[in-house]
Write a protein that holds these residues in place. Structure first.
Motif, PDB file in Angstrom:
ATOM      1  N   ARG A  65      -3.293  27.339  18.318  1.00  0.00           N
ATOM      2  CA  ARG A  65      -2.131  28.039  17.590  1.00  0.00           C
ATOM      3  C   ARG A  65      -1.023  27.678  18.285  1.00  0.00           C
ATOM      4  N   ASN A  66      -0.910  27.320  19.692  1.00  0.00           N
ATOM      5  CA  ASN A  66       0.317  26.795  20.230  1.00  0.00           C
ATOM      6  C   ASN A  66       0.723  25.563  19.693  1.00  0.00           C
ATOM      7  N   VAL A  67      -0.122  24.677  19.405  1.00  0.00           N
ATOM      8  CA  VAL A  67       0.280  23.269  18.814  1.00  0.00           C
ATOM      9  C   VAL A  67       0.859  23.686  17.373  1.00  0.00           C
ATOM     10  N   ILE A  68       0.429  24.572  16.816  1.00  0.00           N
ATOM     11  CA  ILE A  68       0.735  24.732  15.225  1.00  0.00           C
ATOM     12  C   ILE A  68       2.445  25.295  15.303  1.00  0.00           C
ATOM     13  N   LYS A  69       2.303  26.202  16.498  1.00  0.00           N
ATOM     14  CA  LYS A  69       3.668  26.761  16.438  1.00  0.00           C
ATOM     15  C   LYS A  69       4.763  25.802  16.870  1.00  0.00           C
ATOM     16  N   ASN A  70       4.484  24.872  17.573  1.00  0.00           N
ATOM     17  CA  ASN A  70       5.318  23.974  18.188  1.00  0.00           C
ATOM     18  C   ASN A  70       5.589  22.627  17.254  1.00  0.00           C
ATOM     19  N   SER A  71       4.853  22.411  16.143  1.00  0.00           N
ATOM     20  CA  SER A  71       4.924  21.470  15.605  1.00  0.00           C
ATOM     21  C   SER A  71       6.179  20.971  15.046  1.00  0.00           C
ATOM     22  N   ARG A  72       7.030  22.087  14.337  1.00  0.00           N
ATOM     23  CA  ARG A  72       8.146  21.601  13.804  1.00  0.00           C
ATOM     24  C   ARG A  72       9.120  21.010  14.921  1.00  0.00           C
ATOM     25  N   GLU A  73       9.361  21.787  15.960  1.00  0.00           N
ATOM     26  CA  GLU A  73      10.082  21.270  16.995  1.00  0.00           C
ATOM     27  C   GLU A  73       9.646  20.079  17.322  1.00  0.00           C
ATOM     28  N   GLN A  74       8.480  19.720  17.677  1.00  0.00           N
ATOM     29  CA  GLN A  74       7.873  18.314  18.205  1.00  0.00           C
ATOM     30  C   GLN A  74       8.332  17.151  17.248  1.00  0.00           C
ATOM     31  N   HIS A  75       8.154  17.549  16.045  1.00  0.00           N
ATOM     32  CA  HIS A  75       8.689  16.507  14.930  1.00  0.00           C
ATOM     33  C   HIS A  75      10.234  16.234  15.134  1.00  0.00           C
ATOM     34  N   ARG A  76      11.031  17.445  15.377  1.00  0.00           N
ATOM     35  CA  ARG A  76      12.486  17.199  15.319  1.00  0.00           C
ATOM     36  C   ARG A  76      12.913  16.563  16.527  1.00  0.00           C
ATOM     37  N   ILE A  77      12.214  16.370  17.786  1.00  0.00           N
ATOM     38  CA  ILE A  77      12.523  15.912  18.796  1.00  0.00           C
ATOM     39  C   ILE A  77      11.920  14.255  19.256  1.00  0.00           C
ATOM     40  N   LYS A  78      10.898  13.930  18.270  1.00  0.00           N
ATOM     41  CA  LYS A  78       9.882  13.075  18.545  1.00  0.00           C
ATOM     42  C   LYS A  78      10.647  11.932  18.781  1.00  0.00           C
ATOM     43  N   GLY A  79      10.363  10.977  19.629  1.00  0.00           N
ATOM     44  CA  GLY A  79      10.965   9.832  20.119  1.00  0.00           C
ATOM     45  C   GLY A  79      11.727   9.980  21.636  1.00  0.00           C
ATOM     46  N   THR A  80      11.828  11.198  21.969  1.00  0.00           N
ATOM     47  CA  THR A  80      12.612  11.433  22.991  1.00  0.00           C
ATOM     48  C   THR A  80      11.943  11.711  24.479  1.00  0.00           C
ATOM     49  N   ALA A  81      12.421  11.880  25.554  1.00  0.00           N
ATOM     50  CA  ALA A  81      11.783  12.259  26.775  1.00  0.00           C
ATOM     51  C   ALA A  81      11.045  13.614  26.585  1.00  0.00           C
ATOM     52  N   ALA A  82      11.974  14.642  26.043  1.00  0.00           N
ATOM     53  CA  ALA A  82      11.456  16.058  25.810  1.00  0.00           C
ATOM     54  C   ALA A  82      10.345  16.032  25.062  1.00  0.00           C
ATOM     55  N   ALA A  83      10.299  15.181  23.922  1.00  0.00           N
ATOM     56  CA  ALA A  83       8.966  15.182  23.260  1.00  0.00           C
ATOM     57  C   ALA A  83       7.799  14.815  23.939  1.00  0.00           C
ATOM     58  N   ILE A  84       7.738  13.843  24.748  1.00  0.00           N
ATOM     59  CA  ILE A  84       6.566  13.784  25.724  1.00  0.00           C
ATOM     60  C   ILE A  84       6.350  14.476  26.521  1.00  0.00           C
ATOM     61  N   LYS A  85       7.329  15.443  27.188  1.00  0.00           N
ATOM     62  CA  LYS A  85       7.091  16.570  28.115  1.00  0.00           C
ATOM     63  C   LYS A  85       6.374  17.630  27.324  1.00  0.00           C
ATOM     64  N   ARG A  86       6.908  17.954  26.118  1.00  0.00           N
ATOM     65  CA  ARG A  86       6.585  18.970  25.221  1.00  0.00           C
ATOM     66  C   ARG A  86       5.125  18.731  24.671  1.00  0.00           C
ATOM     67  N   ALA A  87       4.577  17.407  24.618  1.00  0.00           N
ATOM     68  CA  ALA A  87       3.391  17.108  24.075  1.00  0.00           C
ATOM     69  C   ALA A  87       2.441  17.263  25.065  1.00  0.00           C
ATOM     70  N   LEU A  88       2.596  17.197  26.273  1.00  0.00           N
ATOM     71  CA  LEU A  88       1.695  17.310  27.583  1.00  0.00           C
ATOM     72  C   LEU A  88       1.491  18.814  27.977  1.00  0.00           C
ATOM     73  N   GLU A  89       2.587  19.464  27.923  1.00  0.00           N
ATOM     74  CA  GLU A  89       2.896  20.835  28.607  1.00  0.00           C
ATOM     75  C   GLU A  89       1.770  21.847  27.844  1.00  0.00           C
ATOM     76  N   PRO A  90       1.437  21.998  26.823  1.00  0.00           N
ATOM     77  CA  PRO A  90       0.762  22.808  26.163  1.00  0.00           C
ATOM     78  C   PRO A  90      -0.725  22.720  26.787  1.00  0.00           C
ATOM     79  N   PHE A  91      -1.385  21.529  27.313  1.00  0.00           N
ATOM     80  CA  PHE A  91      -2.402  21.302  28.061  1.00  0.00           C
ATOM     81  C   PHE A  91      -2.431  21.838  29.546  1.00  0.00           C
ATOM     82  N   GLY A  92      -1.461  22.327  29.953  1.00  0.00           N
ATOM     83  CA  GLY A  92      -1.421  22.735  31.324  1.00  0.00           C
ATOM     84  C   GLY A  92      -0.851  21.641  32.096  1.00  0.00           C
ATOM     85  N   TYR A  93      -0.365  20.756  32.003  1.00  0.00           N
ATOM     86  CA  TYR A  93       0.174  19.814  32.789  1.00  0.00           C
ATOM     87  C   TYR A  93       1.485  19.792  33.242  1.00  0.00           C
TER      88      TYR A  93
END
Length: 176
Positions: A65-93
């Motif tokens: 559910r968290n991955v689905i909710k964050n999908s739009r924002e993840q696509h918006r910032i894809k290619g940035t440092a923030a995108a890397i952080k956001r991709a890993l944070e839902p897994f608790g890292y």
């Protein structure tokens, strides 16, 4: 009974309608307003609809559910440092990204270092591959990971008592 049969339907048609009525009592999704209210069997379809880049059926429902909710924002910032952080944070890292111009001494332009703390989760080949895949999907194609440092703090218990916690750090940086 609600039916789409015409008034002149035969007795056989009415009985078939009665028998097949249960098929229409299944949960349906007409309009998804809140991902938390969606039955879990529909999550893969919503993930596809919302262009989730990677999906794993073994994930817990809360992570899906968290991955689905964050999908739009993840696509918006894809290619940035923030995108890397956001991709890993839902897994608790815990994620610390150091770009080439932030490092002392400076790295090669277009590169970055990544420091991860797995916060009590274990490190195995599957986790390592997942981290690399997430970073590759989220980073810009022109950026390159030069050093990945992973710190894991395994928690050891004996008879439900916390007895030891030691940090292990693994680094991909080549030894000089």
């Amino acid at each position: 009974m609600n039916s789409l049969l015409p008034p002149n339907a035969s007795e056989l048609e009415r009985k078939i309608t009665q028998v097949g009525k249960a098929a229409f009592d299944l949960p349906t999704i007409r309009v998804v307003k809140d991902i938390d209210d969606v039955p879990s069997q529909f999550l893969p379809f919503i993930a596809w609809q919302r262009s989730v880049d990677y999906w794993d059926e073994s994930w817990q429902d809360s992570l899906k559910r968290n991955v689905i909710k964050n999908s739009r924002e993840q696509h918006r910032i894809k290619g940035t440092a923030a995108a890397i952080k956001r991709a890993l944070e839902p897994f608790g890292y815990e994620v610390k990204l150091i770009e080439w111009f932030q490092a002392v001494p400076n790295l090669i332009p277009g590169t970055f270092n990544l420091e991860l703390d797995l916060i009590g989760k274990s490190l195995n080949q599957e986790v390592y591959n997942e981290i690399n895949r997430l970073v590759s999907d989220a980073k810009a194609a022109s950026r390159h990971l030069t050093n990945l440092t992973i710190t894991t703090n395994p928690i050891l218990t004996i008879r439900n008592i916390l007895v030891h916690q030691t940090a292990f750090t693994f680094s991909s940086e080549p030894k000089a």
